[in-house]
Design an enzyme around this catalytic site. Structure first.
Site, PDB file in Angstrom:
ATOM      1  N   GLU A  40      47.009  43.176  41.654  1.00  0.00           N
ATOM      2  CA  GLU A  40      48.274  42.517  41.314  1.00  0.00           C
ATOM      3  C   GLU A  40      49.269  43.583  40.903  1.00  0.00           C
ATOM      4  OE1 GLU A  40      48.155  39.482  38.245  1.00  0.00           O
ATOM      5  OE2 GLU A  40      46.396  38.532  39.136  1.00  0.00           O
ATOM      6  N   TYR A  68      51.310  46.103  35.736  1.00  0.00           N
ATOM      7  CA  TYR A  68      52.720  45.689  35.665  1.00  0.00           C
ATOM      8  C   TYR A  68      53.603  46.734  34.996  1.00  0.00           C
ATOM      9  CZ  TYR A  68      51.204  41.195  37.435  1.00  0.00           C
ATOM     10  OH  TYR A  68      50.684  40.211  38.237  1.00  0.00           O
ATOM     11  N   GLU A 128      40.993  39.664  34.938  1.00  0.00           N
ATOM     12  CA  GLU A 128      41.537  40.049  33.629  1.00  0.00           C
ATOM     13  C   GLU A 128      40.720  39.555  32.431  1.00  0.00           C
ATOM     14  OE1 GLU A 128      45.707  39.209  33.371  1.00  0.00           O
ATOM     15  OE2 GLU A 128      46.220  40.520  35.030  1.00  0.00           O
ATOM     16  N   ARG A 173      44.526  37.548  48.494  1.00  0.00           N
ATOM     17  CA  ARG A 173      43.681  37.379  47.322  1.00  0.00           C
ATOM     18  C   ARG A 173      44.043  36.060  46.641  1.00  0.00           C
ATOM     19  NH1 ARG A 173      44.627  39.083  41.606  1.00  0.00           N
ATOM     20  NH2 ARG A 173      42.654  38.679  40.560  1.00  0.00           N
ATOM     21  N   ASN A 213      45.093  45.110  37.889  1.00  0.00           N
ATOM     22  CA  ASN A 213      46.353  44.376  37.853  1.00  0.00           C
ATOM     23  C   ASN A 213      47.291  45.178  36.977  1.00  0.00           C
ATOM     24  OD1 ASN A 213      45.072  42.402  39.295  1.00  0.00           O
ATOM     25  ND2 ASN A 213      45.043  40.893  37.643  1.00  0.00           N
ATOM     26  N   HIS A 238      39.710  32.690  37.743  1.00  0.00           N
ATOM     27  CA  HIS A 238      41.038  33.090  37.310  1.00  0.00           C
ATOM     28  C   HIS A 238      41.509  32.099  36.237  1.00  0.00           C
ATOM     29  CE1 HIS A 238      44.715  35.591  38.633  1.00  0.00           C
ATOM     30  NE2 HIS A 238      45.082  34.951  37.532  1.00  0.00           N
TER      31      HIS A 238
END
Ligand SMILES: *[C@@H]1O[C@H](CO)[C@@H](O)[C@H](O)[C@H]1NC(C)=O
Length: 504
Positions: free
Chosen positions: A398, A331, A187, A97, A329, A142
């Protein structure tokens, strides 16, 4: 003899129960790595590339980067892409990606002037990936808007949707014969809230509670325009999928109280729902409670209309259902509690939907202030989205952990293993998870943190003009996961020599 037999029996029992817990990722599950153009490419003004908002913001001292660095050279992937692909073959990944630089393809942002050298670069990259059976997953945006479009208001201008559609047409036309997985925006919240509602990301506009909400509406309309363009003009011949990716944290109420629960739900709407609801919910448009809250607050504050724009019925219809999958994404996360928001900036999201953040002391900390290892957080996040927007396909686009420089990254390994188990939990729970991409293939320009925080499976030597890449321990652990398709918590690499295995 008897004792020996007993031991053998116990051993067999242990082995059987261990292998029983050895859950495998499905055969067709796609593993990959992610990157983004501005963070890795460099060559900021080479071969006709135009200036984007990060080039401009940093060169003109608008952006505040902790180590005074920039992405002018970064990992220099514009020149090192062949080595990048060699690393992907070493890891044995299925998908790469990456994102396209809009201003490398259309230097002014508009489609009247197509930069053929930019097209040629991405053709080289895509063809080299396909040569080794690596599937490209391509993000159109992005975070690096052409500066000329920013001067016209960027995401605050309702024409953004037209500009993005024209750019998308050039992209689908040029690469869609070979690229089958598209992501429009990476995002949305970080684009709008960090770029327009604060000064943390380009264009560093810092008009909280106003520009971030305007951006949200124009962004989802731009997404829908690109999606509908793909469906109407390209999908029947190119046969790919088009989706969008959100940054999603796990947020849970600190206590069982109604107050905390409601505060978290309202904040979830302001953080995520204003971007996801227009696309994925049945009713379309911005989430109702949040829209009511902002309207009420706006009126109290003396505005003559809500700071949150509205969607017409026609716009709601246009945006609804425009995604083939939901990219996540992910985290970390935190516990949230209700608060009165009195100390927050007025107006702002924090003031419109105030919450206080709590993270237990025993959660492992990365070197990024925002990133802590929350137990089970990937499953918590995916299971909630699965419940909210049932039956949609998910990709983790991600997931990663930051460290300082150094090859021995045991805490990244610990984080990844927990995340992979959590992804397996989500699959077991029924989430339609199709793939997982680690952030990131290699160290890169970490936005306002410059090169001070490292996310790479491969370390990049930014002092070295050749930008030499060296695998970290986590690269060997990821490679082993891809080979065995289960999480081996005891696996230690025999030596630290990377090579390309047969069949890749
Ligand atoms: C994953 O999340 C779902 C939904 O919250 C939950 O029911 C399930 O027990 C979780 N799985 C694990 C192993 O924690």
């Amino acid at each position: 003899m008897k004792t020996g037999l007993l031991c053998l029996c116990i051993l067999i029992t242990i082995c059987t129960s261990a292998s029983h817990q050895r859950r495998k990722f499905p055969e067709d599950f796609l593993f990959g790595v992610s990157t983004a153009a501005y963070q890795i490419e460099g060559a900021w003004n080479e071969d006709g590339k135009g200036e984007n908002i990060w080039d401009y913001g940093i060169h003109n001292g608008v952006g505040n980067i902790v180590d005074m660095s920039n992405g002018d050279v970064a990992a220099d992937s514009y020149h090192n892409y062949a080595r990048d692909i060699e690393m992907m073959r070493e890891l044995g990944i299925d998908v790469y990606r990456f994102s396209l630089s809009w201003s490398r393809l259309l230097p002014s942002g508009f489609a009247d002037n197509i930069n053929e050298a930019g097209i040629a670069y991405y053709n080289r990259l895509i063809d080299e990936l396909l040569k080794y059976n690596i599937t490209p997953m391509v993000t159109l945006y992005h975070w690096d808007l052409p500066q000329k479009l920013q001067e016209l208001g960027g995401f605050a201008n309702p024409l953004l949707g037209n500009w993005f559609e024209d750019y998308a047409r050039v992209v689908f036309r040029s690469f869609g014969d070979r690229v089958k997985l598209w992501i429009t925006f990476n995002e949305p919240r970080e684009i709008c809230l960090d770029g327009y509602g604060s000064d943390n990301k380009a264009p560093f506009l810092n008009a909280a509670g106003i520009a971030d909400y305007i951006c949200a509406k124009h962004l989802v309309i731009a997404h829908a325009k690109a999606y509908r363009l793909y469906v109407n003009e390209f999908k029947s011949t190119q046969k790919g999928k088009c989706g969008i990716t959100f940054g999603v944290s796990s947020i849970l109420p600190l206590t069982d109280s109604e107050e905390d629960r409601l505060a978290v739900e309202l904040r979830r709407q302001g953080d995520l729902g204003i971007y996801t609801n227009p696309i994925f919910s049945k009713e379309g448009g911005f989430p109702k409670e949040f829209a009511e809250r902002v309207a009420m607050k706006s009126s109290e504050q003396g505005y003559q209309r809500s700071r949150l724009p509205e969607f017409s019925d026609k716009e709601k219809e246009f945006v609804r259902g425009t995604s083939d999958f939901f990219g996540v994404n992910h985290y970390g996360g935190s516990f949230l509690s209700a608060t009165d928001g009195i100390d927050d900036r007025v107006p702002s999201l924090n003031n419109d939907a105030p919450v206080a953040y709590h993270t237990p002391d025993d959660w492992p900390k990365s070197v990024s202030s925002w990133l802590m290892q929350m137990p089970n957080s990937l499953n918590i996040t995916l299971a909630r989205l699965h419940a909210d927007y049932n039956n949609i396909e998910f990709y983790v686009t991600e997931n990663g952990w930051s460290t300082y420089k150094g090859l021995n990254d045991d805490d990244r390994v610990r984080y990844f293993r927990a995340a992979w188990e959590s992804a397996l939990d989500a699959i077991e729970h029924g989430v339609n998870l199709k793939g997982y991409m680690a952030w990131s293939l290699m160290d890169n320009f970490e936005w306002a943190q410059g090169y001070s925080e490292r996310f790479g499976l491969y370390e990049v030597d930014f002092e070295d003009p050749a930008r030499t890449r060296t695998p970290r321990k986590s690269a060997f652990i990821y490679k082993n996961l891809l080979k065995t398709r289960y999480v081996d918590h005891d696996y230690e690499p025999e030596n630290y020599i990377m090579s390309i295995d047969e069949g890749h």
